[in-house]
Design an enzyme around this catalytic site. Structure first.
Site, PDB file in Angstrom:
ATOM      1  CG  ASP A   1       0.452   5.360   3.600  1.00 54.06           C
ATOM      2  OD1 ASP A   1      -0.779   5.354   3.687  1.00 54.06           O
ATOM      3  OD2 ASP A   1       1.176   4.427   3.995  1.00 54.06           O
TER       4      ASP A   1
ATOM      5  CG  ASP B   1       6.387   4.132  13.330  1.00 47.70           C
ATOM      6  OD1 ASP B   1       6.939   4.528  12.281  1.00 47.70           O
ATOM      7  OD2 ASP B   1       5.614   3.153  13.351  1.00 47.70           O
TER       8      ASP B   1
ATOM      9  CG  ASP C   1      -0.217   0.056   2.528  1.00 52.17           C
ATOM     10  OD1 ASP C   1       0.916  -0.451   2.585  1.00 52.17           O
ATOM     11  OD2 ASP C   1      -0.756   0.618   3.502  1.00 52.17           O
TER      12      ASP C   1
HETATM   13  P1  ATP Z   1       2.825  -1.662   6.487  1.00 55.73           P
HETATM   14  O1  ATP Z   1       2.023  -0.928   5.452  1.00 55.73           O
HETATM   15  O2  ATP Z   1       3.802  -2.634   5.979  1.00 55.73           O
HETATM   16  O3  ATP Z   1       1.964  -2.183   7.533  1.00 55.73           O
HETATM   17  P2  ATP Z   1       3.643   0.958   7.270  1.00 55.73           P
HETATM   18  O4  ATP Z   1       4.859   1.456   7.985  1.00 55.73           O
HETATM   19  O5  ATP Z   1       3.398   1.504   5.903  1.00 55.73           O
HETATM   20  O6  ATP Z   1       3.748  -0.599   7.241  1.00 55.73           O
HETATM   21  P3  ATP Z   1       1.109   2.083   7.882  1.00 55.73           P
HETATM   22  O7  ATP Z   1       0.168   1.755   8.977  1.00 55.73           O
HETATM   23  O8  ATP Z   1       0.686   1.933   6.482  1.00 55.73           O
HETATM   24  O9  ATP Z   1       2.390   1.227   8.174  1.00 55.73           O
HETATM   25  O10 ATP Z   1       1.581   3.578   8.160  1.00 55.73           O
HETATM   26  C1  ATP Z   1       2.204   4.405   7.179  1.00 55.73           C
HETATM   27  C2  ATP Z   1       3.262   5.291   7.847  1.00 55.73           C
HETATM   28  O11 ATP Z   1       2.651   6.116   8.840  1.00 55.73           O
HETATM   29  C3  ATP Z   1       4.340   4.544   8.585  1.00 55.73           C
HETATM   30  O12 ATP Z   1       5.372   4.116   7.737  1.00 55.73           O
HETATM   31  C4  ATP Z   1       4.818   5.589   9.581  1.00 55.73           C
HETATM   32  O13 ATP Z   1       5.652   6.542   8.979  1.00 55.73           O
HETATM   33  C5  ATP Z   1       3.526   6.268   9.956  1.00 55.73           C
HETATM   34  N1  ATP Z   1       2.897   5.646  11.121  1.00 55.73           N
HETATM   35  C6  ATP Z   1       2.012   4.629  11.135  1.00 55.73           C
HETATM   36  N2  ATP Z   1       1.627   4.329  12.368  1.00 55.73           N
HETATM   37  C7  ATP Z   1       2.301   5.155  13.180  1.00 55.73           C
HETATM   38  C8  ATP Z   1       2.332   5.363  14.592  1.00 55.73           C
HETATM   39  N3  ATP Z   1       1.586   4.605  15.393  1.00 55.73           N
HETATM   40  N4  ATP Z   1       3.154   6.320  15.074  1.00 55.73           N
HETATM   41  C9  ATP Z   1       3.883   7.098  14.251  1.00 55.73           C
HETATM   42  N5  ATP Z   1       3.904   6.964  12.932  1.00 55.73           N
HETATM   43  C10 ATP Z   1       3.122   6.013  12.378  1.00 55.73           C
HETATM   44 MG    MG Z   2       1.687   1.119   4.733  1.00 61.69          MG
END
Ligand code: ATP
Ligand code: MG
Length: 463
Positions: free
Chosen positions: A57, A148, A55
């Protein structure tokens, strides 16, 4: 503005093919309207690790309302975190998030841009230092520092083909190091899910959690008890439906999270040595299915994870009605106990119930029901569940073999196979007579505190 490193996509050997054109289109449209439009987070991390991102963002300095106005097919969602879903097709959308500032950060206070775009924005913390609302808008460098982990704070401009790195994210990814941005204790207190995310990145991408960080997570893991059950429902599938479920389970166990997320399962694991191999076999299968792009359903996961808790509940509940009614009552009790930790929606628990319910019918092999069972929309999941039960000897291999073979037969051969089954009517009459003779045994006593596999079938009927 903080210092940042800038890399060309070429220097990082990033392959443009990994980014779909319609995703680039969203960034392009934002930029043409005079806003920033950058890809950010997990997609850039995965991309740098040579994995195809699942996915994407987008981060922007446009407010959610401005983004909403720019894209017809979009809507604003979220309370804790306002974001915009821009729909790319009927089923597919991309999340567009306005730059945010970390709470109480120096840059937040100093950032002039924040004031400009953040006049209605707010940070709200509860008494435990947790962020319950987090809509303070910020600049691009603010936004990098509220993320994070360093590995998750890289930005990519697909038009200029440049990567921006404010937090040494490229280095962290190259070293596979999970580096918390800011003070780890504060960041975990603000949002304990970050600990769970750390464990997930260890499971998914083999990130290294340093000894110090591991210790801090162990000390703070109890904070996970306060996390919203709806968030944990979402996290559950990121842990268990992305081909690293076995590893996730091991790591959650290591950090004492099973007890927090699945307390009933933890209890059944302590009382019954079959539970762990049963769950592990299920997770292995799921990982394999996901790897083969086969569908997996949340209900199956919960049917597995709560199966032995259901048996315990059936044994311990007083005056439970016999048959299906009893099953549904016990299942209801089990899901109600699970709910405060993980908000399993009714539609999911309903299907888990159907899978459990069908176990009895599969065991019975009533000749009049076989064809109907084969055509039932839950047959496939229930049959897979039966196979799993066989791996821990809850049902004999002759039974699973029979159901495996019968699926291959044409109509005539199927009728023959059904005709060879023992006549259930005479069997029922015989067992009724026998029960009368022996004075009906008390089901409650017979099954009390004993695993169901040895003493009764799914509907509580004692064999
Ligand atoms: P994946 O999509 O593989 O689960 P991801 O890191 O992309 O991992 P997402 O939930 O899609 O996770 O979140 C997108 C981005 O938003 C993260 O990469 C991070 O930069 C930020 N993020 C997500 N959750 C948090 C959080 N709880 N605290 C701080 N930043 C966050
Ligand atoms: Mg993601």
């Amino acid at each position: 503005m903080s210092n940042f490193e800038q890399y060309t996509a070429e220097s990082l050997k990033l392959n443009e093919k990994h980014i779909p054109a319609n995703i680039v289109g969203v960034c392009e449209k934002l930029q043409s309207a005079g806003y920033d439009g950058l890809l950010v987070g997990g997609c850039i991390r995965d991309w740098l690790m040579d994995k195809t991102p699942k996915d994407f963002d987008v981060a922007t300095n446009a407010t959610p309302e401005q983004v909403r106005r720019l894209f017809k097919n979009s809507r604003i969602i979220g309370k804790r975190f306002k974001i915009v879903h821009v729909h790319l097709s009927y089923r597919d959308y991309i999340e567009v998030t306005t730059y945010r500032a970390p709470p109480n950060s120096e840059t937040t206070m100093r950032s002039p841009k924040r004031k400009k775009i953040g006049k209605h924005a707010e940070h709200v913390e509860n008494e435990k230092g947790r962020l319950v609302r987090d809509n303070v808008y910020g600049t691009l460098d603010d936004d990098a520092f509220r993320r994070d982990f360093s590995a998750n704070a890289l930005y990519y401009d697909p038009i200029k083909q440049l990567v921006y790195d404010y937090t040494d994210g490229v280095k962290a990814i190259q070293q596979k190091a999970l580096v918390v941005i800011g003070d780890p204790s504060t960041r975990f207190a603000e949002d304990p899910v970050r600990m769970l995310r750390a464990l997930r990145f260890k499971a998914k991408l083999d990130f290294i959690i340093s000894g110090e960080l591991a210790e801090l997570i162990q000390q703070n893991i109890h904070l996970m008890q306060d996390v919203s059950n709806a968030r944990l429902y979402d996290e559950t599938f990121k842990l268990f439906h992305h081909a690293h479920g076995v590893r996730s389970w091991e790591i959650l166990q290591e950090y004492g999270l099973i007890n927090i997320m699945f307390p009933l399962t933890q209890r059944s694991m302590e009382h019954n040595s079959s539970v762990t191999p049963f769950i592990e076999a299920a997770l292995r299968n799921t990982d394999k299915r996901v790897g083969q792009n086969k569908p997996v359903i949340p209900a199956f996961f919960f049917a597995v994870i709560l199966w032995h808790a259901l048996q315990a509940k059936r044994s311990s509940m007083k005056s439970l009605p016999k048959g299906r009614e009893g099953l549904f009552k016990a299942a209801n009790a089990v899901f109600s106990e699970q709910y405060p930790r993980i908000a399993v929606p009714k539609r999911v628990s309903f299907i888990a119930n159907e899978i459990w319910d069908m176990q009895w019918a599969l065991e019975q092999r009533n000749p009049r029901q076989v064809a109907r069972l084969l055509g039932n929309k839950r047959f496939r999941a229930s049959y897979d569940f039966l196979l799993l039960r066989q791996t821990i000897d809850e049902v004999p291999v002759s039974l699973t073999d029979w159901w495996t073979e019968i699926q291959e037969l044409d109509d005539d051969a199927l009728q023959d196979a059904i005709a060879q089954l023992p006549n259930q009517n005479s069997k029922n009459k015989r067992s009724k007579r026998r029960r009368k003779r022996n004075k009906k045994p008390n089901h409650k006593q017979a099954t009390n505190n004993k695993p169901l596999d040895a003493h009764g079938d799914i509907n509580g009927n004692v064999k």
